[in-house]
Design a protein around this motif. Structure first.
Motif, PDB file in Angstrom:
ATOM      1  N   PHE A 159      25.050  33.811  -3.532  1.00  0.00           N
ATOM      2  CA  PHE A 159      23.436  33.344  -3.471  1.00  0.00           C
ATOM      3  C   PHE A 159      22.986  33.536  -5.265  1.00  0.00           C
ATOM      4  CE2 PHE A 159      24.949  36.337  -0.239  1.00  0.00           C
ATOM      5  CZ  PHE A 159      25.367  35.481   0.995  1.00  0.00           C
ATOM      6  N   ARG A 160      23.136  33.356  -6.147  1.00  0.00           N
ATOM      7  CA  ARG A 160      22.958  32.875  -7.042  1.00  0.00           C
ATOM      8  C   ARG A 160      22.630  30.985  -7.783  1.00  0.00           C
ATOM      9  NH1 ARG A 160      25.613  37.105 -11.005  1.00  0.00           N
ATOM     10  NH2 ARG A 160      27.478  36.218  -9.845  1.00  0.00           N
ATOM     11  N   PHE A 161      24.297  30.993  -7.184  1.00  0.00           N
ATOM     12  CA  PHE A 161      23.854  29.017  -7.667  1.00  0.00           C
ATOM     13  C   PHE A 161      22.986  28.103  -6.969  1.00  0.00           C
ATOM     14  CE2 PHE A 161      28.783  30.555  -8.718  1.00  0.00           C
ATOM     15  CZ  PHE A 161      28.650  31.906  -9.927  1.00  0.00           C
ATOM     16  N   GLY A 162      23.212  26.923  -7.947  1.00  0.00           N
ATOM     17  CA  GLY A 162      21.935  26.010  -6.851  1.00  0.00           C
ATOM     18  C   GLY A 162      22.510  25.343  -6.014  1.00  0.00           C
ATOM     19  N   ASN A 163      24.023  25.567  -5.160  1.00  0.00           N
ATOM     20  CA  ASN A 163      24.318  25.323  -3.859  1.00  0.00           C
ATOM     21  C   ASN A 163      23.119  26.278  -2.556  1.00  0.00           C
ATOM     22  OD1 ASN A 163      26.129  27.708  -4.947  1.00  0.00           O
ATOM     23  ND2 ASN A 163      27.427  26.680  -3.364  1.00  0.00           N
ATOM     24  N   VAL A 249      23.117  28.722 -22.780  1.00  0.00           N
ATOM     25  CA  VAL A 249      23.776  28.086 -23.084  1.00  0.00           C
ATOM     26  C   VAL A 249      24.097  27.073 -21.855  1.00  0.00           C
ATOM     27  CG1 VAL A 249      26.313  27.762 -22.140  1.00  0.00           C
ATOM     28  CG2 VAL A 249      26.091  30.038 -24.360  1.00  0.00           C
ATOM     29  N   LYS A 250      24.758  25.826 -22.575  1.00  0.00           N
ATOM     30  CA  LYS A 250      24.057  25.305 -20.874  1.00  0.00           C
ATOM     31  C   LYS A 250      26.288  24.410 -20.157  1.00  0.00           C
ATOM     32  CE  LYS A 250      19.993  23.459 -21.447  1.00  0.00           C
ATOM     33  NZ  LYS A 250      19.248  24.031 -20.575  1.00  0.00           N
ATOM     34  N   MET A 251      26.690  24.492 -21.277  1.00  0.00           N
ATOM     35  CA  MET A 251      27.872  24.490 -20.559  1.00  0.00           C
ATOM     36  C   MET A 251      28.982  25.593 -20.772  1.00  0.00           C
ATOM     37  SD  MET A 251      31.092  21.595 -20.665  1.00  0.00           S
ATOM     38  CE  MET A 251      29.726  20.971 -18.505  1.00  0.00           C
ATOM     39  N   ALA A 252      29.419  26.635 -20.107  1.00  0.00           N
ATOM     40  CA  ALA A 252      30.422  27.482 -20.410  1.00  0.00           C
ATOM     41  C   ALA A 252      31.845  27.155 -20.043  1.00  0.00           C
ATOM     42  CB  ALA A 252      30.761  29.020 -20.031  1.00  0.00           C
ATOM     43  N   ALA A 253      33.193  27.655 -20.953  1.00  0.00           N
ATOM     44  CA  ALA A 253      34.448  26.912 -20.881  1.00  0.00           C
ATOM     45  C   ALA A 253      35.669  28.049 -21.386  1.00  0.00           C
ATOM     46  CB  ALA A 253      35.360  25.740 -21.424  1.00  0.00           C
ATOM     47  N   ASP A 275      25.334  24.436 -16.174  1.00  0.00           N
ATOM     48  CA  ASP A 275      23.470  24.250 -15.452  1.00  0.00           C
ATOM     49  C   ASP A 275      23.425  22.875 -14.807  1.00  0.00           C
ATOM     50  OD1 ASP A 275      23.140  22.290 -17.524  1.00  0.00           O
ATOM     51  OD2 ASP A 275      21.335  23.943 -18.781  1.00  0.00           O
ATOM     52  N   GLY A 276      22.066  22.920 -14.828  1.00  0.00           N
ATOM     53  CA  GLY A 276      21.444  21.665 -13.988  1.00  0.00           C
ATOM     54  C   GLY A 276      21.765  20.212 -15.377  1.00  0.00           C
ATOM     55  N   GLY A 291      36.204  19.472  -8.822  1.00  0.00           N
ATOM     56  CA  GLY A 291      35.585  20.760  -8.931  1.00  0.00           C
ATOM     57  C   GLY A 291      34.042  20.037  -8.454  1.00  0.00           C
ATOM     58  N   HIS A 292      32.600  20.457  -9.051  1.00  0.00           N
ATOM     59  CA  HIS A 292      31.326  20.410  -8.661  1.00  0.00           C
ATOM     60  C   HIS A 292      31.065  20.488  -9.803  1.00  0.00           C
ATOM     61  CE1 HIS A 292      32.196  21.554  -4.339  1.00  0.00           C
ATOM     62  NE2 HIS A 292      32.952  23.378  -5.279  1.00  0.00           N
ATOM     63  N   ARG A 293      29.534  20.097  -9.327  1.00  0.00           N
ATOM     64  CA  ARG A 293      28.845  19.478 -10.482  1.00  0.00           C
ATOM     65  C   ARG A 293      28.266  20.962 -11.516  1.00  0.00           C
ATOM     66  NH1 ARG A 293      25.109  16.257 -12.410  1.00  0.00           N
ATOM     67  NH2 ARG A 293      23.299  16.353 -13.435  1.00  0.00           N
ATOM     68  N   ALA A 294      28.631  22.200 -10.720  1.00  0.00           N
ATOM     69  CA  ALA A 294      28.454  23.332 -11.687  1.00  0.00           C
ATOM     70  C   ALA A 294      29.621  24.222 -11.996  1.00  0.00           C
ATOM     71  CB  ALA A 294      27.609  24.009 -11.034  1.00  0.00           C
ATOM     72  N   ALA A 295      30.651  23.776 -11.543  1.00  0.00           N
ATOM     73  CA  ALA A 295      32.125  24.607 -11.675  1.00  0.00           C
ATOM     74  C   ALA A 295      33.337  23.650 -11.675  1.00  0.00           C
ATOM     75  CB  ALA A 295      32.151  26.021 -10.244  1.00  0.00           C
ATOM     76  N   ALA A 296      34.112  23.395 -12.304  1.00  0.00           N
ATOM     77  CA  ALA A 296      34.887  22.739 -12.742  1.00  0.00           C
ATOM     78  C   ALA A 296      36.069  22.563 -12.876  1.00  0.00           C
ATOM     79  CB  ALA A 296      34.516  21.568 -12.506  1.00  0.00           C
ATOM     80  N   GLY A 297      37.388  22.239 -13.205  1.00  0.00           N
ATOM     81  CA  GLY A 297      38.267  22.337 -13.860  1.00  0.00           C
ATOM     82  C   GLY A 297      39.419  21.409 -14.208  1.00  0.00           C
TER      83      GLY A 297
END
Length: 325
Positions: A159-163, A249-253, A275-276, A291-297
């Motif tokens: 329950f921490r993510f933007g979704n 950090v804006k993006m992590a890989a 992030d957003g 994937g999703h805007r905040a999490a993909a692969g």
């Protein structure tokens, strides 16, 4: 249409994506156990089985890694899978089952089903399953409530993510009233780790690199690290979040060396968290993933240095576009 089909189906095969996370296992169990409660003949299948971290869920002993003779099934229900390849090595055979219901929440879903129930706005596929059970007017068994709660919990990052929206929270609350225990779910998923995982985390954290003025954080996970620590593939899935939580950090890989590669052409699985301001899904789709805007692969044969340069370019392009606005 889906309601009528489920009422008419007698032998159903349910499958979720390989290397399953909480939403994949949760949606598989939630719908499978609910169908079984209605007297349906149901097989719950995942090529990789149930990860140890989700073995606490009621019903996981019924998840099989071998679906048996496919001719026995009249309906295939594919859960939490953006495309058919996510079902695993038997995907092409599975698609021969007469009717295919596709239930998912990934924006990149290819709508491969005979019937598609896809909503990118849903917080998780277990939310989609809950909606379907409401439409069917079926009682949700306690075991299925645990699974639905777990799917929501994991896909919202506790329950921490933007979704994490009103629907997700209200369904989670309803599942607790049906018997799901938030403390137990949280303890098993976020508060209990094997020693092998801790050793793998140590290796992964030591590989973190920052780039793009601190806006990009990368971690590298090799086959040697997994072998050295004794950790499993499933235990590596959430490591990328440690890089994402670094301030600025804006993006992590997470650049993970895959097991199926040749010596001349290594292959890597890239997990992105953003992030957003960044769109991880757009990058993944451009490279054959999703994937999703905040999490993909996505997967690639590019070397790690080239992957990082590509991600740096994406971040710089986003920055320039924002400045023009």
């Amino acid at each position: 249409m889906i309601r009528n089909l489920l009422n008419e189906s007698s032998h159903l095969l349910l499958v979720s994506h390989v290397q399953p996370d909480g939403d994949a296992i949760g949606s598989l169990l939630a719908l499978g156990l609910s169908l079984q409660a209605q007297g349906k003949h149901v097989t719950m299948y995942n090529e990789d089985g149930t990860p140890p971290s989700f073995a606490f869920l009621p019903g996981t002993e019924r998840v099989t890694e071998h679906p048996g003779e496919l001719a026995q099934y009249d309906t295939l229900i594919v859960l939490d899978s953006g495309d058919t390849d996510r079902m695993g090595s038997r995907a092409q055979e599975l698609m021969s089952i007469p009717c295919i219901i596709n239930i998912d929440h990934h924006p990149s879903n290819t709508l491969f089903g005979s019937l598609n129930m896809v909503d990118p706005e849903a917080a998780s596929t277990t939310v989609m399953v809950w909606r379907l059970l409401q439409q069917m007017e079926w009682h949700i068994p306690t075991e299925a409530a645990w699974a639905i709660y777990t799917g929501i919990f994991t896909d919202t990052g506790g329950f921490r993510f933007g979704n994490t929206n009103t629907e997700a929270l209200s369904i989670a609350a309803a599942m607790t009233s049906l018997g799901a225990d938030p403390e137990t779910v949280s303890r098993h998923i976020m508060g209990s780790y094997s020693f092998a995982y801790i050793r793998l985390l140590q290796e992964a954290l030591s590989s973190i690199r920052l780039a793009a003025d601190g806006k990009l954080a990368s971690m590298t996970l090799t086959r040697h690290m997994l072998e050295k620590t004794g950790a499993t593939e499933g235990e590596a899935s959430g490591l990328v979040n440690y890089a994402r939580y670094i301030d600025g950090v804006k993006m992590a890989a997470l650049i993970r060396e895959k097991d199926t590669h040749t010596e001349t052409e290594p292959s890597y699985k890239i997990s992105l968290r953003a992030d957003g301001d960044m769109d991880a899904a757009a990058i993944a789709v451009a490279h054959g993933g999703g994937g999703h805007r905040a999490a993909a692969g996505f997967s690639t044969s590019l070397p790690p240095e080239s992957i990082l340069k590509m991600l740096e370019t994406c971040i710089q392009t986003t920055k320039n576009d924002s400045q023009r606005l």
